[in-house]
Structure formats: C-alpha cells, structure tokens
Design an enzyme around this catalytic site. Structure first.
Site, PDB file in Angstrom:
ATOM      1  CG  HIS A 156      -1.784   5.936  -9.211  1.00  0.00           C
ATOM      2  ND1 HIS A 156      -2.113   6.301  -7.916  1.00  0.00           N
ATOM      3  CD2 HIS A 156      -2.952   5.877  -9.872  1.00  0.00           C
ATOM      4  CE1 HIS A 156      -3.419   6.444  -7.815  1.00  0.00           C
ATOM      5  NE2 HIS A 156      -3.964   6.188  -8.990  1.00  0.00           N
ATOM      6  CG  ASP A 364       8.227   5.375  -5.994  1.00  0.00           C
ATOM      7  OD1 ASP A 364       7.154   5.060  -6.537  1.00  0.00           O
ATOM      8  OD2 ASP A 364       8.629   4.858  -4.931  1.00  0.00           O
TER       9      ASP A 364
HETATM   10  P1  ADQ Z   1       3.520   1.710  -4.980  1.00  0.00           P
HETATM   11  O1  ADQ Z   1       4.621   1.467  -5.944  1.00  0.00           O
HETATM   12  O2  ADQ Z   1       2.852   0.511  -4.456  1.00  0.00           O
HETATM   13  O3  ADQ Z   1       2.393   2.665  -5.580  1.00  0.00           O
HETATM   14  P2  ADQ Z   1       3.916   3.482  -2.537  1.00  0.00           P
HETATM   15  O4  ADQ Z   1       3.463   4.830  -2.882  1.00  0.00           O
HETATM   16  O5  ADQ Z   1       5.149   3.487  -1.716  1.00  0.00           O
HETATM   17  O6  ADQ Z   1       4.251   2.542  -3.781  1.00  0.00           O
HETATM   18  O7  ADQ Z   1       2.759   2.767  -1.741  1.00  0.00           O
HETATM   19  C1  ADQ Z   1       2.945   1.517  -1.149  1.00  0.00           C
HETATM   20  C2  ADQ Z   1       1.914   1.308  -0.034  1.00  0.00           C
HETATM   21  O8  ADQ Z   1       2.008  -0.051   0.369  1.00  0.00           O
HETATM   22  C3  ADQ Z   1       2.182   2.170   1.186  1.00  0.00           C
HETATM   23  O9  ADQ Z   1       0.969   2.570   1.733  1.00  0.00           O
HETATM   24  C4  ADQ Z   1       2.941   1.216   2.114  1.00  0.00           C
HETATM   25  O10 ADQ Z   1       2.778   1.463   3.493  1.00  0.00           O
HETATM   26  C5  ADQ Z   1       2.341  -0.121   1.745  1.00  0.00           C
HETATM   27  N1  ADQ Z   1       3.346  -1.191   1.956  1.00  0.00           N
HETATM   28  C6  ADQ Z   1       4.576  -1.278   1.422  1.00  0.00           C
HETATM   29  N2  ADQ Z   1       5.222  -2.375   1.889  1.00  0.00           N
HETATM   30  C7  ADQ Z   1       4.371  -2.990   2.726  1.00  0.00           C
HETATM   31  C8  ADQ Z   1       4.442  -4.177   3.521  1.00  0.00           C
HETATM   32  N3  ADQ Z   1       5.524  -4.967   3.562  1.00  0.00           N
HETATM   33  N4  ADQ Z   1       3.359  -4.500   4.236  1.00  0.00           N
HETATM   34  C9  ADQ Z   1       2.241  -3.725   4.208  1.00  0.00           C
HETATM   35  N5  ADQ Z   1       2.119  -2.611   3.489  1.00  0.00           N
HETATM   36  C10 ADQ Z   1       3.163  -2.245   2.747  1.00  0.00           C
HETATM   37  C11 ADQ Z   1       2.137   3.379  -6.799  1.00  0.00           C
HETATM   38  C12 ADQ Z   1       3.298   4.242  -7.316  1.00  0.00           C
HETATM   39  C13 ADQ Z   1       3.754   5.204  -6.242  1.00  0.00           C
HETATM   40  C14 ADQ Z   1       2.567   6.076  -5.797  1.00  0.00           C
HETATM   41  C15 ADQ Z   1       1.385   5.205  -5.430  1.00  0.00           C
HETATM   42  C16 ADQ Z   1       0.131   6.038  -5.168  1.00  0.00           C
HETATM   43  O11 ADQ Z   1       4.374   3.397  -7.726  1.00  0.00           O
HETATM   44  O12 ADQ Z   1       4.797   6.039  -6.713  1.00  0.00           O
HETATM   45  O13 ADQ Z   1       2.944   6.833  -4.658  1.00  0.00           O
HETATM   46  O14 ADQ Z   1       1.058   4.298  -6.485  1.00  0.00           O
HETATM   47  O15 ADQ Z   1      -0.137   6.898  -6.228  1.00  0.00           O
END
Ligand code: ADQ
Length: 462
Positions: A156, A364
């Site tokens: 991921h 990311d």
């Molecule tokens: P993450 O680093 O966690 O994931 P991301 O892809 O942005 O990053 O996903 C975060 C999720 O958490 C999103 O669905 C977002 O809406 C939710 N979220 C963030 N802040 C929040 C808050 N304050 N309250 C509630 N929900 C919140 C890892 C990798 C990423 C990759 C994903 C999936 O680092 O690059 O996209 O896995 O593969």
C-alpha cells in the site's frame, strides 16, 4: 470458486462499516463474494508470555480470525520494525529510520506466529492475499510450512529506489522474501520501476515484458494495481439529509466564503507543516483572502507512542497558533485544526462544502483522500483538487493542480489559482477526474488483483 483469504496487520471492525475506510469496505465486498477468511491482529495487547489463542467469529459469509500481540510484539514488530524502520525508509526518509536488531527479531517472530496460527485454517484451494509492509516475510514463512497455495502481496505504500532501500541492513532478506509470492502488486508504475531496478542492479534479476520477473530462483508476476474507492457510496454519503445539514451549519457558522480542506492521518509523510505555511503565505501575499478563506485541517491521531509523531503534532500546533494569532480576528479563525477522527459521512459533507481539497503529502503510496474529495463534489459546481506530484494518485489524476509540496510558494499560488478558477474550468477538470476515479474504483482494484492471482495459479509461474 476458490475461497479468498485476506491477511492484514489489523482487522477492520466489520460491524462498523460506516466508520471503516474504503479499503476495508472493498475487501469485505471481495470476501463476501467468495465467502472468505480475514486473518490479522485484532487490536488487543496481552502480557509477555501469554499463550496466543486465535479468536474466530463469523460475520455473514466472512470468517474473521484474529490474534492478540504481546507487549514485546507491539513494541518490536509494530512500533519498532514496521513503523520506525520500514515506514520511514519506504517513504524515502532515511533520516527518521531507526535500525535495531530487537525490532527485526520481533518482526520475524510475529510473522512466524501469524504463519503458525494461519496454517490450520487454510484449505487446499484457497487464494491468499497478504497486505502491506508489516507482513513482507509472511509468504516465505508459509512456504516453509509447506503452504503451496497461490499467494499474492499488495504494497500500500511506495517502494523506494534501490539507493534508499539498500541503506537498510535487512534489504536483501526483505526483497528475497518477496520472491516467495506468486503475484506482487504496487500502487504506481514508479514503484514497480523501483522494484525492477532493485532486482536488476542488486540481484542481476531478469524483467520480462509480460509483467513477470525472475530473481532468487523464482519467476513471479509483478504489476501495478492502483487502489481506488467506492465512488458511488462516497458520493451518496455526501448528499444525505445529514450531510446537507452539516454543510448548512458550516456555512452559517463562518463568515469565510471559501473553505480549503485537508484530511489526513497526522503523519510526517503528509506534508502538513509545509501546507500550513503555504496557507499563511496565501493570507500574507493576497490580503483579499483575509476573512474570506479558511483552512480546515482534520488530522486523525495515529501512532502516538512514537516520538516523531509527537514532534509533528507540536510543530503543527505551533504553526496554526501563529497563523491564527497573526491573522485572526474576533469574528474569524483562519485555521481550524481538528486533531481527531471524524465519521465518514461528516468527512464527505466537509469535502462537498469545500472549494479546495488540499492533498500535499511529501510521499504517499496512493492517497485515497484525493479520490474521496473528487467523489464528493457537485458536478455542476465542483471544487478544485490540489495534489502533490509525490502522491501515487498523481500518476493518473493529472487534471488536478499538481504541486511540489516542498515548494511553499508553488502551493500558495495553486491555492490562489483554485479559489479564483472559473466555473467552466473547474467543471472541465472535475469531469475528467471523476471519470478516472470511477474507472479505477475499489471494485476494479480487487477484481484485477484477484484475477491476476487466479491467472498465476493457472500456469504463468515457473
Ligand atoms: P493512509 O496513509 O492511511 O493509507 P489514505 O490513502 O489517505 O492514507 O487513507 C486514509 C483514509 O483515512 C481515508 O479514507 C480518509 O478519509 C480517512 N481519514 C483520514 N483522516 C481522517 C479523520 N480525521 N477522520 C476519519 N477518517 C480519516 C495507506 C497508504 C496510502 C494508500 C492507502 C490505501 O499510506 O498511500 O492510499 O494505504 O492503499
């Protein structure tokens, strides 16, 4: 049809689908389709020396099997090797990586424990899909226990260039472990290219044009499977009566005419201090934005036991306090910084109410927030996505305003361009972006990975 077995570090709470991320929902859909098994850490931490028992629960057609971690496991495998070494190194941050033999031993021990506990639950025809950097050596542990089933791995997070990866003492062992899989999936072609380069430069491996690679005596499939979101479900969430109410409240409570929104886990990879500085400069360089534009940052607490995370928290509180002190007034708070988790329907409403989505990680894997922001926009009056060129999402989402997140002035200019962009241009950009996230949604992601797994079983692997 073969059963799907998903293994991830943490098991999502399947009973709270409205709170879990798109990834959990997508995987549950895939598991339900075949009647599947999800195995992983359930979140409990038990005393050292406690006998580890697997808890099994059936939720609809999905069996959830979870194990606890001991205190040492949590410190060494989870906080230690996974999050103090692999996470920073894979995000190109060697400066933040800590190398420690106890952590490596803990990481190996938990992967061995996962393999021991999983083996008795497997059926001969299973397709096994392992997720993320916590579990890189799991396939090799399973192979040592005579598991011959097809095993896939999806990373991921980014796969770093060999110049960075080879600085870690364990690089050879880690990449060799990957050769025990049948299919390896990456988020972007850049990650795949870095993996290819490692194999060729460090290992004299061979790369074939059909996606296969040969190294460490095995031929495996390595490909790009960009992860997506459930676009329709997220768009729907942003249009419920509760969402309308949320948006109405937001508009009533502020005098600002434009909201810029950031939503991230509070992580040093997400570029939050740089983003706050760019917003401060927007108010300084374009005074017409005073009392007219607000930055709302929702930052979910994460890995708070680690020093690097406490540091970023203090830094952000300092910068947001300084901006509010310098520019704020009795009737206007320029930065609204919320340090907690927010339910997904509230997030969807906030995205829809915001004229600009600010997604500026320093590095990311993909970044699902960028896709969620696009999904929540109104088609006839959408907002503008500002996206870091170092997020995996930027490989496809070229119609966003792409920025270098380290270049504070460039991000400031992108903000100014977004809030003054014509409606026609916003609609044009959004139309293309929406079509792209729809085409590569969560269903497409798991369908294509599982079909690669099935194909590899039917022949390709030597
Ligand atoms: P993450 O680093 O966690 O994931 P991301 O892809 O942005 O990053 O996903 C975060 C999720 O958490 C999103 O669905 C977002 O809406 C939710 N979220 C963030 N802040 C929040 C808050 N304050 N309250 C509630 N929900 C919140 C890892 C990798 C990423 C990759 C994903 C999936 O680092 O690059 O996209 O896995 O593969």
């Amino acid at each position: 049809m073969s059963r799907l077995v998903v293994i991830s570090n943490r098991i999502a709470d399947l009973t709270k689908s409205s709170q879990s991320g798109g990834l959990a929902v997508a995987l549950v859909d895939a598991l339900k389709a075949t009647g599947g098994l999800w195995f992983g850490w359930g979140g409990d931490i038990v005393g050292n020396g406690t006998k580890i028992e697997t808890s099994i629960e059936n939720i609809d057609s999905v069996t959830v099997a979870s194990v606890p971690l001991t205190e040492d496991d949590y410190d060494q495998y989870y906080l230690g090797f996974s999050n103090k070494e692999l996470w920073p190194v894979f995000h190109y941050r060697l400066d933040l990586a800590e190398f420690d033999t106890d952590h490596v031993n803990g990481y190996r021990r938990v992967n061995q424990m996962f393999a021991d506990k999983l083996c008795p639950l497997l059926k001969p025809d299973d397709l096994i899909w392992i997720h993320d950097y916590h579990l890189i050596p799991l396939a090799s542990e399973l192979r040592q226990r005579n598991v011959g089933q097809t095993i896939g791995f999806f990373l991921h997070i980014p796969f770093p260039p060999p110049e960075i990866l080879s600085a870690t003492p364990e690089h050879e062992w880690l990449v060799r472990s990957l050769a025990s899989y049948d299919v390896i999936g990456f988020q972007t072609s850049n990650d795949l290219a870095n993996f290819h380069r490692y194999l060729v430069e460090e290992e004299k491996g061979e790369i074939f044009t059909d996606g296969r690679v040969h190294a460490y005596g095995r031929t495996i499939q390595a490909d790009v499977f960009p992860i997506g979101i459930d676009v329709d479900a997220f768009a729907e969430m942003s249009r419920t009566p509760e969402a309308e109410q949320q948006i109405e409240n937001l508009r009533r409570r502020t005098i600002a005419r434009a909201h810029i929104i950031g939503v991230d886990r509070l992580d040093y990879t997400k570029g939050l201090p740089e983003r706050f500085k760019a917003f401060g400069r927007l108010l300084e360089s374009y005074p017409a934005n005073n009392k007219a534009v607000t930055l709302m940052q929702v930052a979910q607490p994460t890995r708070e036991d680690l020093e690097a995370y406490a540091n970023i928290r203090h830094e952000l509180e300092g910068i947001s306090g300084a901006i509010n002190g310098n520019f704020g007034d009795f009737d206007w708070t320029p930065v609204r910084y919320i340090h907690r988790s927010v339910s997904r329907d509230v997030l969807a409403a906030l995205f829809r109410a915001s004229m600009v989505g600010l997604v500026t990680p320093l590095r990311d894997g993909m970044n699902l927030v960028a896709k969620e922001y696009i999904a929540a926009q109104e088609h006839d009056n959408p907002g503008v996505l500002i996206l870091s060129k170092f997020a995996g999402a930027a490989e496809a989402l070229q119609e966003a305003l792409l920025v270098n997140p380290y270049d504070v002035d460039e991000v400031t200019e992108a903000m100014q361009k977004s809030i003054t962009m014509s409606r026609d241009e916003r609609i044009e950009r959004h139309k293309i972006l929406f079509a792209k996230i729809k085409q590569h949604d969560a269903h497409h992601w798991h369908d294509s990975f599982i079909s690669a797994l099935r194909n590899s079983r039917h022949g390709a692997v030597a």
